[in-house]
Design a protein around this motif. Structure first.
Motif, PDB file in Angstrom:
ATOM      1  N   GLN A 171       1.089  25.543 -41.029  1.00  0.00           N
ATOM      2  CA  GLN A 171       2.096  25.554 -42.097  1.00  0.00           C
ATOM      3  C   GLN A 171       1.591  24.834 -43.339  1.00  0.00           C
ATOM      4  N   ALA A 172       0.742  23.815 -43.117  1.00  0.00           N
ATOM      5  CA  ALA A 172       0.235  23.072 -44.270  1.00  0.00           C
ATOM      6  C   ALA A 172      -0.879  23.833 -44.973  1.00  0.00           C
ATOM      7  N   HIS A 206     -15.928   4.488  -6.419  1.00  0.00           N
ATOM      8  CA  HIS A 206     -15.115   5.649  -6.758  1.00  0.00           C
ATOM      9  C   HIS A 206     -14.864   5.678  -8.262  1.00  0.00           C
ATOM     10  N   MET A 263       3.718  18.466 -48.422  1.00  0.00           N
ATOM     11  CA  MET A 263       2.262  18.682 -48.470  1.00  0.00           C
ATOM     12  C   MET A 263       1.931  19.760 -49.489  1.00  0.00           C
ATOM     13  N   ARG A 264       2.757  20.814 -49.505  1.00  0.00           N
ATOM     14  CA  ARG A 264       2.504  21.900 -50.463  1.00  0.00           C
ATOM     15  C   ARG A 264       2.701  21.422 -51.888  1.00  0.00           C
ATOM     16  N   LEU A 306       2.413   1.732  -3.488  1.00  0.00           N
ATOM     17  CA  LEU A 306       1.442   2.194  -4.480  1.00  0.00           C
ATOM     18  C   LEU A 306       1.078   3.657  -4.226  1.00  0.00           C
ATOM     19  N   LEU A 358       0.819  -1.205   0.000  1.00  0.00           N
ATOM     20  CA  LEU A 358       0.000   0.000   0.000  1.00  0.00           C
ATOM     21  C   LEU A 358       0.854   1.257   0.000  1.00  0.00           C
ATOM     22  N   GLN A 374       7.944  17.921 -44.198  1.00  0.00           N
ATOM     23  CA  GLN A 374       6.537  17.517 -44.214  1.00  0.00           C
ATOM     24  C   GLN A 374       5.657  18.623 -44.802  1.00  0.00           C
ATOM     25  N   VAL A 375       5.973  19.860 -44.396  1.00  0.00           N
ATOM     26  CA  VAL A 375       5.174  20.985 -44.899  1.00  0.00           C
ATOM     27  C   VAL A 375       5.416  21.166 -46.400  1.00  0.00           C
ATOM     28  N   ILE A 385      -6.822  -4.201  -8.985  1.00  0.00           N
ATOM     29  CA  ILE A 385      -6.918  -4.011 -10.451  1.00  0.00           C
ATOM     30  C   ILE A 385      -5.528  -4.139 -11.074  1.00  0.00           C
ATOM     31  N   VAL A 409     -13.986   2.407 -10.028  1.00  0.00           N
ATOM     32  CA  VAL A 409     -13.404   1.479  -9.049  1.00  0.00           C
ATOM     33  C   VAL A 409     -14.573   0.809  -8.325  1.00  0.00           C
ATOM     34  N   ARG A 421      -8.986   5.476   2.780  1.00  0.00           N
ATOM     35  CA  ARG A 421      -8.015   5.606   1.678  1.00  0.00           C
ATOM     36  C   ARG A 421      -7.282   4.281   1.443  1.00  0.00           C
ATOM     37  N   LEU A 422      -6.904   3.626   2.566  1.00  0.00           N
ATOM     38  CA  LEU A 422      -6.212   2.346   2.435  1.00  0.00           C
ATOM     39  C   LEU A 422      -7.097   1.322   1.744  1.00  0.00           C
ATOM     40  N   LEU A 449      10.020  18.428 -39.968  1.00  0.00           N
ATOM     41  CA  LEU A 449       8.785  19.215 -40.089  1.00  0.00           C
ATOM     42  C   LEU A 449       8.762  20.039 -41.374  1.00  0.00           C
ATOM     43  N   LEU A 454      27.008   0.886 -38.098  1.00  0.00           N
ATOM     44  CA  LEU A 454      28.355   0.957 -37.519  1.00  0.00           C
ATOM     45  C   LEU A 454      28.620   2.358 -36.966  1.00  0.00           C
ATOM     46  N   LEU A 488      -9.472   1.958  -0.379  1.00  0.00           N
ATOM     47  CA  LEU A 488      -9.540   2.319  -1.804  1.00  0.00           C
ATOM     48  C   LEU A 488      -8.269   1.880  -2.531  1.00  0.00           C
ATOM     49  N   MET A 489      -7.142   2.170  -1.895  1.00  0.00           N
ATOM     50  CA  MET A 489      -5.863   1.772  -2.492  1.00  0.00           C
ATOM     51  C   MET A 489      -5.808   0.263  -2.707  1.00  0.00           C
ATOM     52  N   SER A 490      -6.389  -0.434  -1.708  1.00  0.00           N
ATOM     53  CA  SER A 490      -6.364  -1.884  -1.788  1.00  0.00           C
ATOM     54  C   SER A 490      -7.097  -2.368  -3.035  1.00  0.00           C
ATOM     55  N   ARG A 491      -8.226  -1.699  -3.363  1.00  0.00           N
ATOM     56  CA  ARG A 491      -8.975  -2.121  -4.551  1.00  0.00           C
ATOM     57  C   ARG A 491      -8.246  -1.757  -5.840  1.00  0.00           C
ATOM     58  N   VAL A 492      -7.622  -0.543  -5.790  1.00  0.00           N
ATOM     59  CA  VAL A 492      -6.813  -0.158  -6.969  1.00  0.00           C
ATOM     60  C   VAL A 492      -5.684  -1.167  -7.153  1.00  0.00           C
ATOM     61  N   THR A 493      -5.087  -1.585  -6.021  1.00  0.00           N
ATOM     62  CA  THR A 493      -4.011  -2.580  -6.100  1.00  0.00           C
ATOM     63  C   THR A 493      -4.506  -3.847  -6.753  1.00  0.00           C
TER      64      THR A 493
END
Lengths: 838, 501
Positions: free
Chosen positions: A411-412, A390, B200-201, A289, A286, B196-197, B14, A381, B4-5, B193, B326, B7-12
């Motif tokens: 630019q294009a 959550h 395109m032109r 994380l 914990l 590329q421009v 996942i 969650v 909070r712990l 760049l 090389l 919640l963290m546990s569930r996130v863990t």
């Protein structure tokens, strides 16, 4: 005894140590350096062999492999020499110095060889190897050999010295050893006999006690350590036998208790250890994380299932300027910038409340009010019961990417020089204007504007002036139209104007007048007053086209029509232009097959000396007859051939035909006649044109000096420096050059002086009225004088009357060409004409 | 804190679920790899044991020599780094390797003229001629005798084994180099760049990896700046190699393939597809250096120019990546290998490539030690030994075993992108040359006419017309009926992959 053996060992050890040190010294000082030198020599030989081999390789891949081997061999030798130098710097300082200097120089050469070989420049590699590194390699080898000889001499002396010293030590050791051995043997014999008897008695008594016989007394004799040992053992025997029994009983009880307690402790200990490990693991995970989320570079927000913020990490605070305290329990809509459509938020909420993940780009507002693009990923969650508790939002800053995309898009879509929309954006805007007009039921117009005379200014005053002119022209265009209209740069000196919301064509007129007026004032650039006017073609939606591409094409055609009308004007597209174009396409289609279908032919017109009517040459003139179109005049099809590029193929055909025909006439005895023919600007511009001429001359066998190539002034003005270079190359082939249609263009003396012309042909339009119009007479006279002054042959074209020729004789004109002597004839007719004139 | 712990546990949870999936995938991959390499080394051990038996039985005298003729560009792949492989073989077997070198040219004439060579190198397209003229040994009896068959593990072990080692059903070669043609471009210029421009032109379309030959030509013209000595194309146009760069253009013209002949052995090249391929081949010349048409300007001319940063595009085998990568190369880190362009058919891209040089091992019929030669070749091409052979700096041979694509040492040497690209291109590879007896004559006529067209002596249409006429005569010479039977087998080896969007 001990002292004796000790002394013996000490002496023998010192002898062996001394010998070992001497051997080590010889090894270190004499043999080791010799071996090292030998390795160095072998390694540098390997380097040299590869160096010589490299330039002999013909295959790029083999070369790459050998260069790699070469470089590794150089590095290896360098490392070995470095070690050798450090080790023997004190012993052979001067030699080491010589090696290092020699190697540094050789290494420079070797690196140059490696570099050249890696670039496949084997000639350079061989040159360095042969002329530069060869003596340096020899010098390094020689130095190695000298040091080896020096060490070899030293090693012999050291060897003999070492052998003498060892011999002396050996003799000393032998003497001491013999004495020590004799004394030692006698003492040993005495002690052994005395001790062995008493020890045997004791051993017998101990054995009995060990077998459990506690009744037997020990044999105690004498007064030494063995006697004390026997007495002590006797006392111990008594105590042991009384305690043995008591101990046995108490030990049995104790063992039973210990076993029970140990078992109980082990079980509780195991349970505790497991619980601690589980708790510690959970806490660590914990904590890790939590730290990872807080220190993550991406913003992380966690809300409850009502959307109220419960957690933000450090990155969020830095990115948005809000602290956690400020946003706690707030809804994330406080960050809304107002630029994101409501539908997106609706879709977001529907998705995540349904338990799915949502991701996408959102523009939010920071605390300081700045807009901020984020790539947002929101996951619900869920609890163990699958209920959403959550929402977890992870946001990545994509401001930089968005800015880059915007920059590329700009630019294009915009022209870098004028800052106007380019063609791509213009077509996009046109499509929008057309859609709007379709919805509103009114009209839109597209103007296609080309700047008259711009190319001439660009070519004569340079691109820098041309660029400034384009910028200023763009500004004038912008000022001449309404705020809502689009002005764009189509490319080169072409611009587009797009106007919508019109009720009739008349609505465009004020803007058109503004445009023409804006260009009536000269442009002031680099001290020059430059006049550039617009030719404007207009196409209206829906009258002249329903989509952008059609309108563009039609406005383009209308612009060309405006040019044809004399420039500095405008022209509205109408269907007649389209018909004109269709005719032109039909003509082009036929022209493409004219050579294959044998529809082209040449007509020949004689050129004669003015004063004697002596035939001097013949001009070849191109004719085209098509079954569907009939005879097509050169004025009609030559410009078309020029525009489409067909003129190259046709021009080469004319060249081959005319030269071959003239060669045939030469064979028939008309040896000194030249053949004259017209060139196109496109032919002259081709780099391989002189080769084409050369090929034709070779295949026909025609003398180059009897081929005259005619060209107009216009060709020279377009690109003077290139034209001069190309004409000089042609001249180098031995052919003659003529300026055609003189008088119709710029008639510049400098054009005549600066180019290698041999002949000047005066245009027929001046000859036509020479006997009636004094100004034409004066002009032709001036042209003849000018040509004479420059040493050119002058030819008058289009002579139809005897009076005209008489005047030309008086002026001193060299040659005449025209219907007075013969109209252009087919080859067979020309042959008859030649026979008659013989 | 407790909330909070929780919640963290569930996130863990996942995160853990996803991690578990990744670990499971890694484990499966590791298992596959370990199974894949289990064969490594066995082939070499078996070959060496067989050499021991030959010596013990007196069939081979200890201290005898094996005569090898290797092309200069490939010799590094036979010797190994600092001659490591040669030393390994000689010390282990007591059989010496007497190696001589020949230039990077076809081997047919050389093998015909020699009578003391035991191991030689031949290009794939030469196999049919060599076999038909009985100049090389049938390897199947040797493979059976020593229990070292190519056929049993070929699908897992070798890329394109039917093209690399077989004529019909007969094994005539041992694969030792996979030379699939690859297009190399300057990545830094593509990503710039400003470019590329400007692109395109100029063309009204974005600057991206070219998919079709038309787009490729557009790129060549865009990047061609001869005044700065920078060239759009660094494709070879030397006389002996023209077909290599024409063939991918030609084969892609129709789906699934634009074949060289119809089923009656009538040439199909004198067609709008043949002319289109030839025009594409010729168009690139305008964006090449002026000396490109010199007869002897092979890759030893074009590749140094590319490596020195003097061109935008080149086509060569995977070995090109080794030299471009090389330290001395000016394009190190700046180049990219991309799929060979194709032809747009029904708004989809049909891509084809081929094995161009394809240097594999053959045993000349004149060899008096074919058994020893065979065992040497099998030892050299063992999974482990071959990695050492291919990983040397330089050396022209390309990866030819499936496991070469995942070998860490070779991925560093050839660059991961090139190996991935080559692996992905395998199902677009058409057989080299015609695949028929008479290939030397067929391809010779094609090269001759392409070279004339490149020099402006004849048009693309004439080049195809004259080549087709020559091919008809060659077919008659070799017997039309026989050639038809052989051609129908060659057709089976053409790819049938679907068009890419």
């Amino acid at each position: 005894m001990v002292l004796l053996v000790g002394a013996l060992l000490f002496i023998s050890n010192s002898i062996i140590q001394d010998a070992s040190e001497r051997l080590s010294q010889i090894q270190e000082e004499q043999i080791q350096p010799l071996a090292e030198i030998n390795k160095l020599q072998a390694k540098v030989d390997q380097v040299r062999v590869i160096e010589i081999y490299l330039p002999l390789l013909k295959d790029y891949f083999a070369l790459a492999a050998e260069v790699d081997r070469f470089n590794r061999a150089i590095i290896e030798f360098d490392s070995r020499l470095e070690l050798f130098s450090q080790q023997y710097q004190q012993t052979y300082p001067s030699e080491i110095k010589r090696f290092q200097t020699g190697w540094e120089r050789l290494q420079e050469n070797l690196q140059a060889v490696s570099q050249a070989a890696s670039l496949s420049d084997v000639d350079e590699a061989q040159r360095i190897s042969t002329y530069e590194s060869s003596p340096r390699f020899a010098s390094l080898s020689k130095n190695l050999q000298s040091l080896a000889e020096k060490i070899e001499k030293g090693s012999k002396a050291a060897y003999f010295q070492g052998v003498d010293s060892l011999e002396r030590k050996r003799k000393q050791f032998l003497s001491v050893s013999v004495i020590s051995v004799v004394v030692g043997l006698l003492l040993l014999l005495y002690f052994a006999r005395s001790l062995s008897k008493r020890i045997a008695d004791l051993r017998e008594a101990f054995q009995l006690i060990a077998d459990g016989d506690m009744t037997r007394d020990l044999p105690i004799r004498g007064n030494d350590e063995l006697t004390e040992l026997a007495q002590a053992f006797g006392v111990m025997k008594e105590k042991v036998s009384s305690r043995e029994l008591a101990l046995k009983k108490s030990r049995e009880v104790l063992e039973e208790r210990v076993l029970q307690r140990t078992k109980a402790l082990r079980e509780s200990n195991l349970a505790l250890t497991d619980e601690i490990a589980v708790r510690r693991k959970v806490e660590q995970d914990l904590l890790l994380l939590s730290k990872a989320v807080n220190q993550s570079p991406v913003s992380v927000i966690i809300t409850d299932n009502k959307g109220r913020i419960q957690y933000v990490n450090r990155a969020f605070e830095i990115n948005t300027g809000y602290s956690f305290q400020e946003v706690r329990d707030q809804n994330p809509r406080i960050f809304s910038s107002g630029t994101t459509p409501d539908s997106l938020y609706k879709q977001l909420w529907e998705t995540i409340q349904a338990g799915d993940e949502w991701q996408g780009e959102i523009c939010n507002r920071k605390k300081n009010g700045d807009l901020h693009w984020e790539y947002t990923h929101i996951s619900p969650v869920k609890s163990d019961e699958k209920v959403i508790t959550h929402f977890l939002a992870i946001k990545q800053d994509i401001d930089e990417r968005k800015a880059q995309e915007e920059k590329i898009r700009y630019q294009a879509q915009y022209d870098a020089l004028t800052d106007l929309p380019n063609r791509t954006l213009a077509m996009d805007r046109l499509t929008q204007v057309v859609h709007q007009a379709r919805r509103d039921g009114n009209k839109a117009v597209l103007m296609f504007i080309d700047l008259d005379g711009f190319k001439h200014i660009n070519d004569s005053l340079g691109h820098d002036v041309g660029d400034v002119l384009l910028v200023q022209a763009a500004q004038r265009l912008r000022r001449s139209v309404r705020e809502v209209d689009t002005v764009a740069r189509q490319g080169g000196d072409e611009f587009l104007v797009i106007m919508g919301g019109l009720n009739s064509r008349e609505d465009v007129m004020p803007v058109l007048e503004n445009l023409l007026k804006a260009f009536s004032v000269p442009f002031k650039i680099s001290g020059n007053d430059l006049v550039v006017t617009p030719s404007i073609g207009l196409a209206l939606y829906p009258d002249d086209g329903e989509d952008g591409q059609v309108l563009l094409r039609n406005a383009d055609m209308a612009m060309y029509q405006a040019k044809d009308l004399g420039r500095n004007t405008y022209f509205f597209y109408n269907h007649l232009i389209h018909e004109h174009l269709s005719q032109r396409m039909e003509l082009e289609s036929y022209l493409r097959h004219a050579i294959d279908r044998d529809e082209l032919s040449l007509a020949y017109q004689p050129i004669l000396a003015t004063d004697s009517d002596q035939l001097t040459g013949i001009e070849a003139l191109l004719r085209w007859r098509n079954d569907a179109l009939g005879d097509v005049t050169p004025d009609t099809f030559i410009p078309l051939a020029e525009q489409t590029g067909l003129i190259i193929e046709i021009g080469n055909w004319v060249l081959r035909e005319a030269c071959q025909q003239m060669a045939d006439w030469h064979q028939q005895g008309f040896n000194d006649l030249y053949i004259s023919l017209n060139l196109s600007p496109r032919q002259i511009q081709r780099e391989d044109f002189h080769q084409t001429i050369l090929d034709v001359l070779q295949s026909s066998g025609l003398d180059p000096s009897l081929l005259i190539l005619e060209m107009t002034e216009g060709m020279l003005i377009r690109n003077p420096s290139d034209a001069k270079r190309m004409l000089s190359r042609l001249k180098g082939l031995g052919v003659q050059l003529a300026m055609d249609d003189f008088g119709t263009g710029y008639s510049s003396l400098s054009n005549l002086k600066n180019y290698p012309f041999d002949m000047l042909k005066i245009d027929r339009s001046f000859i036509f009225d020479i006997d009636d119009d004094p100004s034409d007479l004066a002009l032709v006279g001036a042209a003849v004088s000018m040509g004479k002054g420059l040493g050119l042959i002058t030819v008058a074209e289009g002579v139809e009357k005897v009076e005209q020729q008489k005047l030309l004789v008086e002026m001193g004109c060299d040659r005449v060409q025209g219907d007075l002597h013969s109209k252009p004839l087919k080859a067979a007719q020309m042959s008859q004409w030649l026979q008659r004139s013989r | 804190m407790q909330k909070r712990l929780s919640l963290m546990s569930r996130v863990t949870t996942i995160v853990e679920e996803n991690l578990r999936r990744i670990i499971a995938a890694c484990f499966a991959l590791g298992l596959c790899l370990s199974l894949g390499v289990s064969y490594a080394g066995e082939q070499a051990d078996k070959a060496l044991a067989a050499v021991d038996e030959l010596i013990a039985s007196g069939e081979v005298t200890p201290g005898s020599a094996l005569n090898l003729v290797v092309k200069q560009g490939n010799i590094a792949n036979f010797l190994g780094r600092d001659h490591e492989l040669r030393t390994l073989w000689e010390e282990r077997t007591g059989v010496y390797l007497d190696i001589s070198i020949m230039p990077q040219t076809p081997s047919l004439g050389f093998i015909k003229a020699t009578d003391d060579v035991d191991v030689a190198i031949a290009r794939n397209r030469e196999f049919a001629d060599l076999d038909q003229q009985q100049l090389i040994v049938d390897l199947a009896p040797l493979a059976r005798r020593f229990d070292l068959p190519l056929s049993e593990q070929k699908s897992e072990q070798y890329i394109l084994p039917e093209i690399q080692a077989f004529v019909g059903e007969k094994q005539v070669a041992i694969p030792a180099g996979g030379d699939i043609a690859v297009l190399y471009l300057r990545k830094d210029l593509l990503e710039d760049l400003d470019n590329q421009v400007a692109y395109m032109r100029r063309f009204g379309e974005p600057l991206k990896l070219p998919e079709s030959w038309r787009e490729y030509q557009q790129h060549l013209e865009f990047f061609h700046r001869p005044e700065d000595k920078f060239y759009g194309s660094l494709e070879q146009r030397d006389k002996p190699s023209g077909w290599m760069f024409w063939m991918p253009r030609y084969a892609s013209q129709s789906f699934p393939n634009q074949y060289l002949f119809d089923r009656e052995m009538n040439p199909l090249i004198n067609s709008k597809q043949g002319v289109a391929a030839t025009k594409s081949y010729l168009a690139a010349i305008a964006t090449s250096p002026p000396e490109i048409l010199r007869e002897d300007n092979s890759y030893t001319y074009t590749l140094p120019l590319f490596a020195n940063g003097m061109g935008y595009a080149t086509i060569i085998t995977p070995a090109g990546a080794k030299v471009f990568n090389l330290q001395t190369s000016k394009v190190k880190g700046k180049f990219i290998a991309v799929p060979m362009p194709g032809t747009r058919i029904n708004n989809q891209i049909n891509r084809r490539t081929t094995l161009i040089y394809g240097n594999n091992i053959v045993i000349p019929s004149s060899s008096d030690k074919p058994e020893l030669a065979f065992l040497y070749a099998m030892w050299l091409t063992d999974p482990d030994v071959s990695v050492k052979a291919l990983s040397v700096t330089g050396g022209f041979s390309g990866p030819y075993r499936v496991r070469h694509f995942s070998d860490p040492q070779l991925r560093e040497s050839y660059t991961p992108k090139v190996l991935d690209l080559v692996r992905d291109s395998i199902d677009q590879v058409i057989p080299a040359g015609t695949g028929l007896p008479g290939d030397e004559a067929y391809i010779g006529a094609l090269n001759h006419n392409l070279y004339r067209a490149a020099n402006g002596e004849i048009s693309a249409e004439q080049a195809m017309g004259e080549t087709a006429a020559a091919w008809q005569q060659i077919t008659e010479l070799y017997g039309r009926e026989k050639q038809i039977r052989r051609w129908l087998k060659v057709i089976d080896r053409y790819p049938s992959v679907e068009l890419a969007h």
